[in-house]
Scaffold this motif. Structure first.
Motif, mmCIF file in Angstrom:
data_model
loop_
_atom_site.group_PDB
_atom_site.id
_atom_site.type_symbol
_atom_site.label_atom_id
_atom_site.label_comp_id
_atom_site.label_asym_id
_atom_site.label_seq_id
_atom_site.Cartn_x
_atom_site.Cartn_y
_atom_site.Cartn_z
ATOM 1 N N ASN A 148 46.170 -94.542 25.018
ATOM 2 C CA ASN A 148 47.519 -94.500 24.451
ATOM 3 C C ASN A 148 47.993 -95.910 24.175
ATOM 4 O OD1 ASN A 148 47.248 -92.008 26.251
ATOM 5 N ND2 ASN A 148 49.143 -91.538 25.172
ATOM 6 N N VAL A 149 48.482 -96.143 22.971
ATOM 7 C CA VAL A 149 49.073 -97.436 22.659
ATOM 8 C C VAL A 149 50.547 -97.267 22.288
ATOM 9 C CG1 VAL A 149 48.309 -97.378 20.252
ATOM 10 C CG2 VAL A 149 48.829 -99.561 21.349
ATOM 11 N N LEU A 150 50.887 -96.126 21.711
ATOM 12 C CA LEU A 150 52.276 -95.843 21.357
ATOM 13 C C LEU A 150 52.871 -94.858 22.349
ATOM 14 C CD1 LEU A 150 51.829 -95.371 17.494
ATOM 15 C CD2 LEU A 150 52.599 -97.424 18.710
ATOM 16 N N ASP A 151 54.182 -94.856 22.456
ATOM 17 C CA ASP A 151 54.853 -93.894 23.318
ATOM 18 C C ASP A 151 54.564 -92.475 22.839
ATOM 19 O OD1 ASP A 151 57.986 -95.636 24.126
ATOM 20 O OD2 ASP A 151 55.896 -95.985 24.669
ATOM 21 N N GLY A 152 54.434 -91.567 23.790
ATOM 22 C CA GLY A 152 54.274 -90.175 23.432
ATOM 23 C C GLY A 152 53.054 -89.549 24.064
ATOM 24 N N LEU A 153 52.796 -88.340 23.633
ATOM 25 C CA LEU A 153 51.749 -87.510 24.220
ATOM 26 C C LEU A 153 50.562 -87.420 23.266
ATOM 27 C CD1 LEU A 153 51.256 -85.588 26.697
ATOM 28 C CD2 LEU A 153 52.050 -83.738 25.219
#
Lengths: 108, 114
Positions: free
Chosen positions: A49-54
């Motif tokens: 994961n590099v960006l916020d979120g699922l």
């Protein structure tokens, strides 16, 4: 430096869901990895994961909140073969630093 | 090669001897990492290579530990005058480039110092 914390052990029943939390404190954070490691074997990549979120990938999902320095790995429909250590790792420019790992035991 | 290859897979050595551990990364991978894992513990970062240079040697436990990488490929981790506390599994990983790409691990070298 980097400080990565995750629970030491978790136990769950076959078919259930388990969520493994990871908190990190690091300078220059670039992304968060999850690896699976069976006893006596090398770690294998699960998610990044590099960006916020699922991010969802089959039975496994990973979540990231950069502002909170927090990630979790969600394992659904647990199977006996999911018994393993799950390692949270943060990457800082180039340095990939690991937490101590969470040992998940799946019981019938 | 198809995957990261480490040799030997197992090494038993006497205290005070020197050992060399070898890592052959995936072809074309410029980033290479060495980690140490003691029984039941997490992965302890030792050193990182980008090409042949090692911008971060901060994880090496003592001056008995050294590592080199030649030709941007094979890396050797050398432990001089081994001690019993050096006993661990030494894992090597490589990735396509530095930063945000998946690191692939070798099967490790289990070092036992007796």
């Amino acid at each position: 430096g980097q400080n990565i914390d995750q629970p030491t052990e978790m136990t769950a029943t076959e078919g259930a869901i388990v969520q493994i939390n990871c908190t990190y404190q690091t300078s220059g954070f670039n992304g968060l990895f999850w690896y699976q490691q069976h006893a006596g074997e090398a770690p294998t990549f699960l998610s990044y994961n590099v960006l916020d979120g699922l991010e969802e990938k089959g039975r496994f999902s990973s979540f990231l909140s950069r502002s909170k320095g927090y990630s979790y790995l969600l394992l659904k429909e647990l199977q006996m073969k999911d018994s393993a250590s799950y390692l949270c790792a943060a990457i800082n420019d180039y340095k990939l630093s690991f937490g101590a790992g969470t040992t998940v035991t799946v019981r019938a | 090669g198809a995957g990261v290859s480490q040799s030997p897979s197992n090494k038993v050595t006497e205290k005070g001897k020197d050992v060399e551990l070898r890592c052959d990364p995936i072809s074309g991978h410029t980033a290479l990492y060495w980690y140490r894992q003691s029984l039941g513990q997490g992965l302890e970062f030792l050193i990182y290579f980008q090409g042949n240079s090692a911008p971060d040697k901060s994880g090496l436990p003592s001056d008995r530990f050294s590592a080199e990488r030649t030709g941007g490929s094979v890396s050797t981790l050398t432990i001089q005058r081994t001690q019993q506390e050096d006993s661990a599994v030494y894992l090597c990983a490589s990735s396509l480039n530095e930063g945000n790409t998946e690191a692939f691990f070798g099967q490790g070298t289990r070092l036992t110092v007796v």
